[in-house]
Design a protein around this motif. Structure first.
Motif, PDB file in Angstrom:
ATOM      1  N   GLN A   1       0.834  -1.195   0.000  1.00 37.94           N
ATOM      2  CA  GLN A   1       0.000   0.000   0.000  1.00 37.94           C
ATOM      3  C   GLN A   1       0.867   1.243   0.000  1.00 37.94           C
ATOM      4  N   VAL A   2       0.299   2.326  -0.471  1.00 39.48           N
ATOM      5  CA  VAL A   2       0.979   3.621  -0.487  1.00 39.48           C
ATOM      6  C   VAL A   2       0.240   4.564   0.448  1.00 39.48           C
ATOM      7  N   GLN A   3       0.987   5.303   1.226  1.00 40.94           N
ATOM      8  CA  GLN A   3       0.400   6.294   2.132  1.00 40.94           C
ATOM      9  C   GLN A   3       1.093   7.638   1.952  1.00 40.94           C
ATOM     10  N   LEU A   4       0.300   8.693   2.060  1.00 41.72           N
ATOM     11  CA  LEU A   4       0.817  10.057   2.139  1.00 41.72           C
ATOM     12  C   LEU A   4       0.401  10.592   3.503  1.00 41.72           C
ATOM     13  N   VAL A   5       1.377  11.037   4.273  1.00 36.54           N
ATOM     14  CA  VAL A   5       1.095  11.520   5.623  1.00 36.54           C
ATOM     15  C   VAL A   5       1.597  12.950   5.765  1.00 36.54           C
ATOM     16  N   GLU A   6       0.647  13.856   6.048  1.00 36.93           N
ATOM     17  CA  GLU A   6       0.993  15.270   6.224  1.00 36.93           C
ATOM     18  C   GLU A   6       1.303  15.577   7.686  1.00 36.93           C
ATOM     19  N   SER A   7       2.071  16.628   7.890  1.00 34.89           N
ATOM     20  CA  SER A   7       2.347  17.144   9.222  1.00 34.89           C
ATOM     21  C   SER A   7       2.643  18.629   9.118  1.00 34.89           C
ATOM     22  N   GLY A   8       2.573  19.308  10.263  1.00 34.38           N
ATOM     23  CA  GLY A   8       2.981  20.708  10.302  1.00 34.38           C
ATOM     24  C   GLY A   8       1.867  21.724  10.375  1.00 34.38           C
ATOM     25  N   GLY A   9       0.631  21.285  10.346  1.00 33.57           N
ATOM     26  CA  GLY A   9      -0.465  22.235  10.450  1.00 33.57           C
ATOM     27  C   GLY A   9      -0.567  22.791  11.862  1.00 33.57           C
ATOM     28  N   GLY A  10      -1.448  23.769  12.019  1.00 39.66           N
ATOM     29  CA  GLY A  10      -1.644  24.341  13.341  1.00 39.66           C
ATOM     30  C   GLY A  10      -2.314  25.691  13.278  1.00 39.66           C
TER      31      GLY A  10
ATOM     32  N   ARG B   1       3.796   2.218  -8.658  1.00 30.89           N
ATOM     33  CA  ARG B   1       4.224   1.292  -7.613  1.00 30.89           C
ATOM     34  C   ARG B   1       5.258   0.276  -8.079  1.00 30.89           C
ATOM     35  N   ARG B   2       5.356   0.060  -9.419  1.00 33.10           N
ATOM     36  CA  ARG B   2       6.386  -0.862  -9.902  1.00 33.10           C
ATOM     37  C   ARG B   2       6.774  -0.446 -11.309  1.00 33.10           C
ATOM     38  N   ARG B   3       7.932  -0.906 -11.760  1.00 35.71           N
ATOM     39  CA  ARG B   3       8.427  -0.551 -13.085  1.00 35.71           C
ATOM     40  C   ARG B   3       7.399  -0.924 -14.143  1.00 35.71           C
ATOM     41  N   ALA B   4       7.099  -0.002 -15.026  1.00 36.74           N
ATOM     42  CA  ALA B   4       6.131  -0.184 -16.121  1.00 36.74           C
ATOM     43  C   ALA B   4       4.706  -0.384 -15.594  1.00 36.74           C
ATOM     44  N   GLY B   5       4.512  -0.045 -14.332  1.00 34.63           N
ATOM     45  CA  GLY B   5       3.179  -0.172 -13.760  1.00 34.63           C
ATOM     46  C   GLY B   5       2.309   1.029 -14.064  1.00 34.63           C
ATOM     47  N   THR B   6       1.080   0.968 -13.604  1.00 35.49           N
ATOM     48  CA  THR B   6       0.133   2.057 -13.799  1.00 35.49           C
ATOM     49  C   THR B   6       0.362   3.136 -12.750  1.00 35.49           C
ATOM     50  N   LYS B   7       0.232   4.381 -13.185  1.00 35.50           N
ATOM     51  CA  LYS B   7       0.361   5.491 -12.261  1.00 35.50           C
ATOM     52  C   LYS B   7      -0.999   5.792 -11.640  1.00 35.50           C
ATOM     53  N   PHE B   8      -1.030   5.908 -10.328  1.00 34.77           N
ATOM     54  CA  PHE B   8      -2.253   6.238  -9.606  1.00 34.77           C
ATOM     55  C   PHE B   8      -2.069   7.538  -8.842  1.00 34.77           C
ATOM     56  N   ASN B   9      -3.205   8.166  -8.565  1.00 30.30           N
ATOM     57  CA  ASN B   9      -3.189   9.408  -7.803  1.00 30.30           C
ATOM     58  C   ASN B   9      -3.578   9.125  -6.361  1.00 30.30           C
ATOM     59  N   TYR B  10      -2.797   9.657  -5.436  1.00 32.27           N
ATOM     60  CA  TYR B  10      -3.024   9.407  -4.015  1.00 32.27           C
ATOM     61  C   TYR B  10      -3.207  10.719  -3.262  1.00 32.27           C
ATOM     62  N   TRP B  11      -3.978  10.625  -2.152  1.00 27.35           N
ATOM     63  CA  TRP B  11      -4.233  11.770  -1.289  1.00 27.35           C
ATOM     64  C   TRP B  11      -3.808  11.458   0.137  1.00 27.35           C
ATOM     65  N   GLY B  12      -3.339  12.484   0.824  1.00 36.24           N
ATOM     66  CA  GLY B  12      -3.127  12.376   2.253  1.00 36.24           C
ATOM     67  C   GLY B  12      -4.426  12.613   2.998  1.00 36.24           C
ATOM     68  N   GLN B  13      -4.360  12.513   4.319  1.00 36.42           N
ATOM     69  CA  GLN B  13      -5.567  12.631   5.135  1.00 36.42           C
ATOM     70  C   GLN B  13      -5.906  14.082   5.453  1.00 36.42           C
ATOM     71  N   GLY B  14      -4.975  14.983   5.219  1.00 34.86           N
ATOM     72  CA  GLY B  14      -5.215  16.401   5.457  1.00 34.86           C
ATOM     73  C   GLY B  14      -4.676  16.875   6.795  1.00 34.86           C
ATOM     74  N   THR B  15      -4.302  18.138   6.826  1.00 29.80           N
ATOM     75  CA  THR B  15      -3.846  18.765   8.069  1.00 29.80           C
ATOM     76  C   THR B  15      -4.464  20.162   8.148  1.00 29.80           C
TER      77      THR B  15
END
Length: 121
Positions: free
Chosen positions: A1-10, A101-115
């Motif tokens: 799995q791929v995850q995007l994790v944001e930080s630094g909000g406030g 995710r792998r060589r010659a694989g399909t490109k997907f768009n991912y989102w983080g959970q938000g901050t």
């Protein structure tokens, strides 16, 4: 799995600065465009800034000259330096990336959970 994790909000006062960071993890072969979006209450999500794999950048007119997007390809991170913040910058900020995710694989768009970024007047 791929995850995007944001930080630094406030919470920051108008005129202040914040730096958001987003780290991609998981089974990643390559990352193309990365971006930051934001969504204020009652409004649609809008594009704030993008950066390509070759570091070409684009900004929304509302943040030009105040925000800077950057990336570290080795660390698989993207950052958003936000200066001279205004109350209208208050929103949930989301990291976004096009990932293969792998060589010659399909490109997907991912989102983080938000901050959350809140700018007080």
């Amino acid at each position: 799995q791929v995850q995007l994790v944001e930080s630094g909000g406030g919470l920051v006062q108008a005129g202040g600065s914040l730096r958001l960071s987003c780290a991609a993890s998981g089974n990643i072969f390559s990352i193309d465009d990365m971006a930051w979006y934001r969504q204020a209450p009652g409004k649609q999500r809008e594009l704030v800034a993008t950066i390509s794999s070759s570091d070409a950048t684009k900004y929304a007119d509302s943040v030009k000259g105040r925000f800077t997007i950057s990336r570290d390809n080795a660390k698989k991170t993207v950052a958003l330096q936000m200066n001279t913040l205004k109350p209208e910058d208050t929103a949930v900020y989301y990291c976004n990336a096009d990932i293969t995710r792998r060589r010659a694989g399909t490109k997907f768009n991912y989102w983080g959970q938000g901050t959350q970024v809140t700018v007080s007047s």
